[in-house]
Motif scaffolding. Structure first.
Motif, PDB file in Angstrom:
ATOM      1  N   LEU A  78      53.205  15.352   9.041  1.00  0.00           N
ATOM      2  CA  LEU A  78      53.891  16.319   8.180  1.00  0.00           C
ATOM      3  C   LEU A  78      54.955  15.646   7.302  1.00  0.00           C
ATOM      4  CD1 LEU A  78      53.384  19.312   7.930  1.00  0.00           C
ATOM      5  CD2 LEU A  78      55.307  19.739   9.435  1.00  0.00           C
ATOM      6  N   VAL A 101      48.084  19.347   6.239  1.00  0.00           N
ATOM      7  CA  VAL A 101      49.158  20.131   6.865  1.00  0.00           C
ATOM      8  C   VAL A 101      48.576  21.076   7.918  1.00  0.00           C
ATOM      9  CG1 VAL A 101      50.928  21.876   6.456  1.00  0.00           C
ATOM     10  CG2 VAL A 101      50.693  19.991   4.887  1.00  0.00           C
ATOM     11  N   LEU A 129      49.503  21.099  11.936  1.00  0.00           N
ATOM     12  CA  LEU A 129      50.130  22.221  12.630  1.00  0.00           C
ATOM     13  C   LEU A 129      49.225  22.813  13.708  1.00  0.00           C
ATOM     14  CD1 LEU A 129      51.848  23.963   9.613  1.00  0.00           C
ATOM     15  CD2 LEU A 129      53.005  22.882  11.515  1.00  0.00           C
ATOM     16  N   VAL A 130      47.990  23.106  13.321  1.00  0.00           N
ATOM     17  CA  VAL A 130      47.096  23.747  14.288  1.00  0.00           C
ATOM     18  C   VAL A 130      46.694  22.750  15.371  1.00  0.00           C
ATOM     19  CG1 VAL A 130      45.066  25.213  14.557  1.00  0.00           C
ATOM     20  CG2 VAL A 130      46.265  25.164  12.393  1.00  0.00           C
ATOM     21  N   GLY A 131      46.559  21.495  14.968  1.00  0.00           N
ATOM     22  CA  GLY A 131      46.220  20.462  15.943  1.00  0.00           C
ATOM     23  C   GLY A 131      47.277  20.360  17.023  1.00  0.00           C
ATOM     24  N   PHE A 145      49.385  22.762  17.887  1.00  0.00           N
ATOM     25  CA  PHE A 145      49.350  24.026  18.644  1.00  0.00           C
ATOM     26  C   PHE A 145      48.262  23.952  19.716  1.00  0.00           C
ATOM     27  CE2 PHE A 145      47.481  28.219  19.280  1.00  0.00           C
ATOM     28  CZ  PHE A 145      48.591  28.980  19.617  1.00  0.00           C
ATOM     29  N   ASN A 166      48.721  25.343  23.344  1.00  0.00           N
ATOM     30  CA  ASN A 166      48.758  26.720  22.854  1.00  0.00           C
ATOM     31  C   ASN A 166      50.196  27.244  22.786  1.00  0.00           C
ATOM     32  OD1 ASN A 166      45.999  26.614  22.857  1.00  0.00           O
ATOM     33  ND2 ASN A 166      45.749  28.687  23.623  1.00  0.00           N
ATOM     34  N   LEU A 217      53.646  27.874  20.410  1.00  0.00           N
ATOM     35  CA  LEU A 217      54.249  27.921  19.065  1.00  0.00           C
ATOM     36  C   LEU A 217      55.478  27.009  18.988  1.00  0.00           C
ATOM     37  CD1 LEU A 217      54.058  31.672  18.009  1.00  0.00           C
ATOM     38  CD2 LEU A 217      52.873  29.766  16.967  1.00  0.00           C
ATOM     39  N   MET A 221      54.758  23.857  17.420  1.00  0.00           N
ATOM     40  CA  MET A 221      54.685  23.899  15.947  1.00  0.00           C
ATOM     41  C   MET A 221      56.080  23.765  15.346  1.00  0.00           C
ATOM     42  SD  MET A 221      51.858  26.797  15.239  1.00  0.00           S
ATOM     43  CE  MET A 221      50.693  26.370  13.989  1.00  0.00           C
ATOM     44  N   TRP A 222      57.056  24.417  15.985  1.00  0.00           N
ATOM     45  CA  TRP A 222      58.441  24.286  15.502  1.00  0.00           C
ATOM     46  C   TRP A 222      58.900  22.838  15.625  1.00  0.00           C
ATOM     47  CZ3 TRP A 222      60.376  27.602  12.397  1.00  0.00           C
ATOM     48  CH2 TRP A 222      60.079  28.969  12.503  1.00  0.00           C
ATOM     49  N   LEU A 230      57.543  20.813  12.906  1.00  0.00           N
ATOM     50  CA  LEU A 230      58.261  21.065  11.648  1.00  0.00           C
ATOM     51  C   LEU A 230      59.583  20.284  11.646  1.00  0.00           C
ATOM     52  CD1 LEU A 230      58.554  22.493   8.960  1.00  0.00           C
ATOM     53  CD2 LEU A 230      59.429  24.493  10.146  1.00  0.00           C
ATOM     54  N   VAL A 262      60.494  17.229   9.093  1.00  0.00           N
ATOM     55  CA  VAL A 262      61.672  17.137   8.215  1.00  0.00           C
ATOM     56  C   VAL A 262      62.405  15.815   8.478  1.00  0.00           C
ATOM     57  CG1 VAL A 262      63.900  18.190   7.649  1.00  0.00           C
ATOM     58  CG2 VAL A 262      61.907  19.641   8.005  1.00  0.00           C
TER      59      VAL A 262
END
Lengths: 177, 510
Positions: free
Chosen positions: B216, B402, B406-408, B410, B414, B416, B419-420, B423, B427
């Motif tokens: 990312l 992207v 992200l989904v990879g 997750f 499983n 969320l 995912m955060w 992210l 950054v």
């Protein structure tokens, strides 16, 4: 103050503050050991000290260094590899869009959220064929749903209420059970 | 004989239909990502990682390894044909590869690159297979101090190869080590840096750090650059063909081949000296010592062969320390190590000691040979199709990457929260790129931090808190000394360089 100097100082100052904060927090760990013997704070504290030293050297180096003078070879190589940043704002828009996407996943479900997010990414990336944006977004969402739900067997969020019905209907159409 | 027997079993496993399929898929993916400007083999292995969660360990690692191998070769096509280095390690190919293509057509330099990749890959694979058992035997004798010394040496080498940005590399490493401290400590069970957040109790997932920083973060950087890729605008489509050099021509540059094969293989073992460093060093050595050094830069075969051999040879070199010591030396091997850990297997000497897991190692070693030959075959026959991916628009490629990131991530648990995490690390990765902090030390620090800490704590407990034990034991003392030297030498060099520059600057002012 020289903007280059500020650019060099800010990360080092932040790292120095982080090292100090982490060192302080490490002192509050529940060590469960008698004084004078090693505990769970030893390793983090060593790292914090090294980080603080490194940042301090970085600050001193930034303050005393003369203007960077790179060789012609270095410059040629760098220009061959690097592309200058021209759209810093777009990065933060993409970060915000990603944050919104993750936040919305539970409520609106993977399929709908991914379609909207993919559309946003395409536009952020510079796609300007407006009629094609939703089509590309939908294709990407469907392809990724098939890959991850049908091939990799991942239970992706279905969403709530109306969105759950949409997700279930789409899954039925795609043959995902 | 045992080695040949084990390697034979490994080959039998590689030629099982599913493993072979994964190898071919890996080679194609490796070729594609290294040809697509802006992507790279590290991104390739990261994007493939989620697909390995449900696989057995052998096909999973074969898939990732073959992506890594093919990635060091695929980029030569865009470099030679369109003057677009697919990967940083392909930059030296511009000087002679592209020049030769302009003078004599692209088929010849492409042929040289293919021969170089084949030689580099096979020579280093043979060398590493021979080295695997002795290295394991040495590693099995390691005690806690030795292990700590070896890890520290590996980490300091990664830092020392950061060039001018030594303090930034050190800071990056420290941040990675601090990230690895988050969660419940494995020795004392104390919560560290969790700030009352339940998900931090389990620590930061390796996948989040890897995918966030390399995946990312890279995409955010490219968005900031307007998704422009240097050179692609002026790219002229050329006829894609490969013609092999004659035996006589190969014999004429035998010195370059031998030198680059040795340097590439040896440098591969050094943590931090990735394909890029190796490729540049091999080219630099040719420029300094080759009989034809004056012809380099004018489209000479040595200028193509040396960096390409170096790049490909470094892959096998990186894999062996990862398999035998559990110490990854590059970003791609860090991802492969993560794949092992996700499957509940800890690479290291015990992997070779146990007969069941030894088969896994020899399967991977055998897959290196098949990968090298396979990638050259793909390079020769299918490259016309593969280079068509250059036509994929960057905005579409970006969105695909992207979503995979992200989904990879997750898909791992499983969750969320992962995912955060991605992210957040995305950054951080972007800010690292922006402020020119190297990413690899942080990632390797996050991976090797727990291993380093466990061994340090074990040593401290055994020696009742006496830290001098790290320096007084013969092997650990030598490794600690090498670790200190690996930081001191480039630091002193930087200081001398800075003093000279300052002197020049002051002279100019006068």
């Amino acid at each position: 103050m020289n903007p280059t100097l500020i650019k060099c100082l800010i990360p080092n100052l932040l790292l120095l503050a982080l090292a100090g904060f982490a060192y302080f927090k490490a002192g509050q760990f529940d060590t469960g050991t008698e004084g004078g013997f090693v505990g769970p704070d030893l390793w983090p504290r060593i790292i914090c000290v090294v980080l603080a030293l490194t940042s301090a050297i970085g600050i001193i180096a930034a303050l005393v260094s003369v203007e960077a003078q790179t060789s012609e070879e270095d410059e040629a190589l760098e220009s061959m590899l690097a592309v200058p940043e021209t759209h810093p704002r777009l990065v933060w828009i993409a970060v915000a869009a990603t944050g919104l996407y993750v936040a919305a996943l539970t409520s609106i479900g993977y399929l709908c959220a991914t379609m909207l997010y993919a559309m946003a990414l395409l536009v952020i990336g510079g796609m300007r064929r407006w009629a094609m944006v939703p089509i590309y977004g939908a294709i990407l969402a469907i392809v990724f749903t098939i890959i991850f739900m049908k091939i990799v067997y991942v239970a992706l969020p279905l969403g709530e209420g109306m969105f759950k019905s949409v997700s279930l209907f789409a899954m039925q159409l795609l043959g995902i059970h | 004989m045992n080695l040949l027997h084990d390697l034979g079993l490994g080959f039998m496993q590689v030629f099982q239909p599913y493993d072979l399929l994964m190898l071919v898929v890996g080679l194609l993916v490796g070729m594609l990502v290294s040809i697509m400007p802006g992507l790279g083999f590290v991104m390739g292995v990261i994007l493939a990682l989620p697909f390995t969660y449900k696989m057995e360990i052998e096909p999973a690692v074969i898939l990732l390894t073959s992506i890594y191998f093919a990635g060091t070769y695929g980029g030569c096509f865009t470099t030679i044909l369109y003057r677009i280095p697919g990967e940083p390690n392909d930059v030296p190919l511009l000087w002679d590869g592209y020049t030769m293509a302009q003078k004599e057509g692209a088929a010849k330099p492409l042929g040289w690159a293919l021969v170089a990749a084949l030689i580099g890959g096979l020579v280093s694979s043979v060398a590493m297979v021979l080295l695997a058992t002795p290295l394991t035997e040495v590693a099995l004798r390691f005690n806690a101090e030795d292990y700590f010394g070896a890890i520290l040496f590996g980490l300091t080498m990664v830092v020392s190869l950061a060039g001018k940005e030594l303090t930034k590399a050190f800071a990056s490493l420290c941040l990675g080590l601090l990230v690895a401290c988050i969660g419940v400590d494995s020795t004392y069970g104390a919560s560290r840096f969790t700030f009352g957040v339940p998900i931090l109790g389990d620590g930061v997932q390796l996948v989040a750090v890897l995918v966030g920083m390399y995946g990312l973060g890279e995409v955010f950087k490219r968005i900031g650059q307007g998704l422009k890729v240097k050179g692609i605008e002026g790219a002229q489509v050329q006829k894609v063909e490969t013609s092999f050099p004659k035996w006589k021509e190969i014999w004429q540059i035998k010195g370059s081949i031998v030198r680059s094969s040795i340097i590439g293989t040896l440098l591969g073992v050094v943590p931090g000296a990735g394909a890029t460093v190796t490729s540049f060093i091999c080219y630099g050595v040719e420029r300094q010592y080759s009989r034809d050094r004056k012809k380099l830069g004018t489209g000479h075969p040595s200028g193509i062969v040396a960096p390409q051999i170096g790049s490909t040879a470094s892959v096998a070199g990186h894999l062996i320390p990862m398999l035998t010591l559990g110490i990854p030396g590059s970003a791609a091997t860090a991802v492969i190590l993560a794949a092992f850990l996700l499957h509940g297997v800890q690479p290291g000497p015990m992997l070779m000691a146990d007969p069941a897991s030894r088969l896994i190692v020899y399967t991977i070693l055998a897959s290196m040979f098949v990968s090298v030959i396979g990638m050259c075959a793909i390079g020769f026959f299918w490259i016309r199709l593969v280079v068509k991916v250059l036509k994929i628009p960057q905005y579409l490629l970006n969105s695909i990457v992207v979503l995979f990131c992200l989904v990879g991530a997750f898909a791992d648990r499983n969750s969320l929260s992962d995912m955060w995490m991605i992210l957040i690390f995305g950054v951080i990765g972007y800010l690292f790129e922006k402020y020119k902090f190297p990413v690899s030390p942080m990632v390797l620090g996050a991976i090797l931090g727990p291993l380093a800490e466990n061994n340090l704590m074990r040593s401290m407990v055994i020696h009742k808190g006496d830290w001098t034990a790290l320096f007084t034991q013969p092997l650990s003392g030598a490794l600690m000394g090498m670790a200190i030297l690996s930081v001191l030498v480039p630091s002193l060099r930087s200081i001398i360089h800075w003093l000279r520059r300052r002197e020049r600057h002051l002279d100019a002012r006068r």
